[in-house]
Design an enzyme around this catalytic site. Structure first.
Site, mmCIF file in Angstrom:
data_model
loop_
_atom_site.group_PDB
_atom_site.id
_atom_site.type_symbol
_atom_site.label_atom_id
_atom_site.label_comp_id
_atom_site.label_asym_id
_atom_site.label_seq_id
_atom_site.Cartn_x
_atom_site.Cartn_y
_atom_site.Cartn_z
ATOM 1 N N LYS A 125 0.932 -1.147 -0.011
ATOM 2 C CA LYS A 125 -0.077 -0.074 0.003
ATOM 3 C C LYS A 125 0.834 1.275 0.019
ATOM 4 O O LYS A 125 0.462 2.329 -0.440
ATOM 5 C CB LYS A 125 -0.911 0.088 1.317
ATOM 6 N N SER A 166 1.518 -10.074 -1.292
ATOM 7 C CA SER A 166 1.150 -8.335 -1.194
ATOM 8 C C SER A 166 1.405 -8.059 0.255
ATOM 9 O O SER A 166 1.571 -6.803 0.443
ATOM 10 C CB SER A 166 -0.297 -8.438 -1.395
ATOM 11 N N GLU A 192 -9.894 7.123 3.863
ATOM 12 C CA GLU A 192 -10.685 6.086 4.237
ATOM 13 C C GLU A 192 -9.830 4.698 4.852
ATOM 14 O O GLU A 192 -8.776 4.563 4.159
ATOM 15 C CB GLU A 192 -11.599 5.658 3.377
#
Ligand SMILES: *Cc1c(COP(=O)(O)O)cnc(C)c1O
Length: 394
Positions: free
Chosen positions: A91, A380, A113
């Site tokens: 991320k 990930s 968010e």
């Protein structure tokens, strides 16, 4: 056919676009211009690449997974180690890119968010790094389930605003973040956490994650004598880690691609298999596949992995599914837990529950492909954040 979506309106075939309150039209336009200028600007790339190297820890390793390959009975599996990024997942590739744009645009306040809190932590991290004010919207139910990530964000200096509307989860936190942006359009930059939302976000977030696939190209060339793998596999929530791996290979038709969605308790129970079981509709500013009932009301998604627990999906994945360019599979909560165990025991790598869906799908994929196929799986994120859930369920 050369794939070059989106078009100038941010359309991926019939998907994407910008379904937004009128007050945000000039803001999104300014964002698109700032992004396009920066992406052409060598100085921006120097700054971005330097942060990826010295702060995020890139390039991340491409790890041969020989014992995993052996356990699955074939293929040469390689893991792209996004779990080794600062904050433990892919991320931050995106939040670093977006905060550089925020600074370039003279914004002083960051909003985001978050569902599980992973994107909130990645955003609070870069806000701290650049000394910008940061507000993170999070459903009340999620603040309770993910108390550790709330504490992380607060330690990093962010304000976490619990959202009590609707289902009190990610969908509602996103609505609140959009509302905040509508009220504070001039000083505020909204960092969206996946390849979702109105144009230009899906295109922009994709660009910031392309580094994943670009590194794989170079690393594959060093490890083997090949430039392209045979097969790519990644889990799909909103779809950012998957598109980051896939996109640099999208015009190489010989590369097969598999995205793996969360089947939760099973496709006939509660799940988050948006592409597999959803229908076209608009959510959070874009047209895409969605989980919705017959009246078009958004349904609650469910997955054991909070990062896949979203009733929407990036518009580009909707288009890639319709084009048949990417094959989308699903894996249940139970299979994901088995995937965590499998990777932990064979390679000494504890993956995030999201990632474990991609690992689990290898049991279906390996028998379908040639035995000597080079299979790159996007790892990930790391599983530390999921240890409590894993302990409660295994
Ligand atoms: C957030 C997250 C995901 C899902 O998001 P995408 O946008 O689909 O990549 C997957 N894996 C991990 C480790 C995450 O934190």
């Amino acid at each position: 056919m050369i794939y070059n979506a989106p078009d100038r309106k941010g359309r991926f075939g019939p998907y994407g676009g910008a379904y937004i309150p009128e007050i945000l039209v000039p803001e999104l336009d300014a964002l698109r211009v700032a992004f396009e200028e920066s992406w052409q600007d060598a100085e921006f790339h120097v700054q971005y690449q330097d942060l990826l190297k010295t702060y995020v820890g890139r390039p991340t390793a491409l790890t041969p997974a020989n014992r995993l390959s052996e356990a699955l009975g074939g293929g040469h599996i390689l893991l792209k180690r996004e779990d080794l990024c600062h904050t433990g997942a892919h991320k931050i590739n995106n939040t670093i890119g977006q905060i550089l744009l925020a600074r370039k645009m003279g914004k002083t306040r960051i909003i985001a968010e978050t569902g599980a809190g992973q994107h909130g932590v990645a955003t609070a991290t870069v806000a701290a790094r650049f000394g910008l004010q940061c507000v993170v919207y999070m459903g009340v139910e999620d603040t309770e389930r993910q108390a550790l990530n709330v504490a992380r964000m607060q330690l990093l200096g962010a304000e976490v605003r619990p959202v009590t509307s609707g289902s009190q989860t990610l969908k509602d936190a996103t609505n609140e973040a959009i509302r905040d942006w509508v009220s504070n359009p001039t000083d505020t930059f909204y960092i969206i956490g996946s390849v979702v939302g109105p144009h230009p976000y899906p295109m922009m977030v994709r660009s910031f994650h392309n580094v994943i696939g670009e590194e794989v190209k170079r690393q594959l060339n060093e490890l083997t004598d090949r430039n392209t793998p045979d097969v790519l596999v990644a889990c799909v929530g909103g779809g950012s880690n998957a598109i980051g791996l896939f996109y640099p290979f999208i015009n190489h038709p010989e590369v097969q691609m598999f995205g793996v969605e969360a089947a939760g308790e099973g496709l006939d129970g509660r799940h988050a298999a948006t592409l597999t079981r959803g229908a076209m509709g608009v959510l959070h500013g874009a047209m895409s596949y969605l989980l919705q009932d017959d009246d078009g009301q958004i349904e609650l998604a469910h997955s054991i992995s909070a990062g896949l627990d979203y009733p929407g999906v990036g518009p580009e994945h909707s288009w890639l599914k319709d084009l048949g360019r990417v094959t989308y599979l699903t894996e249940t909560d139970k299979n994901a837990l088995a995937g965590v165990e499998l990777l932990s025991r064979t390679e000494g790598i504890i993956p995030a529950l999201e990632t474990a869906h991609a690992i689990a799908a290898l049991k279906k994929i390996v028998p379908q492909v040639a035995p000597d196929s080079i299979i790159v799986v996007n790892c990930s994120g790391r599983g530390d954040k999921d240890m409590q859930t894993i302990m409660d369920n295994l």
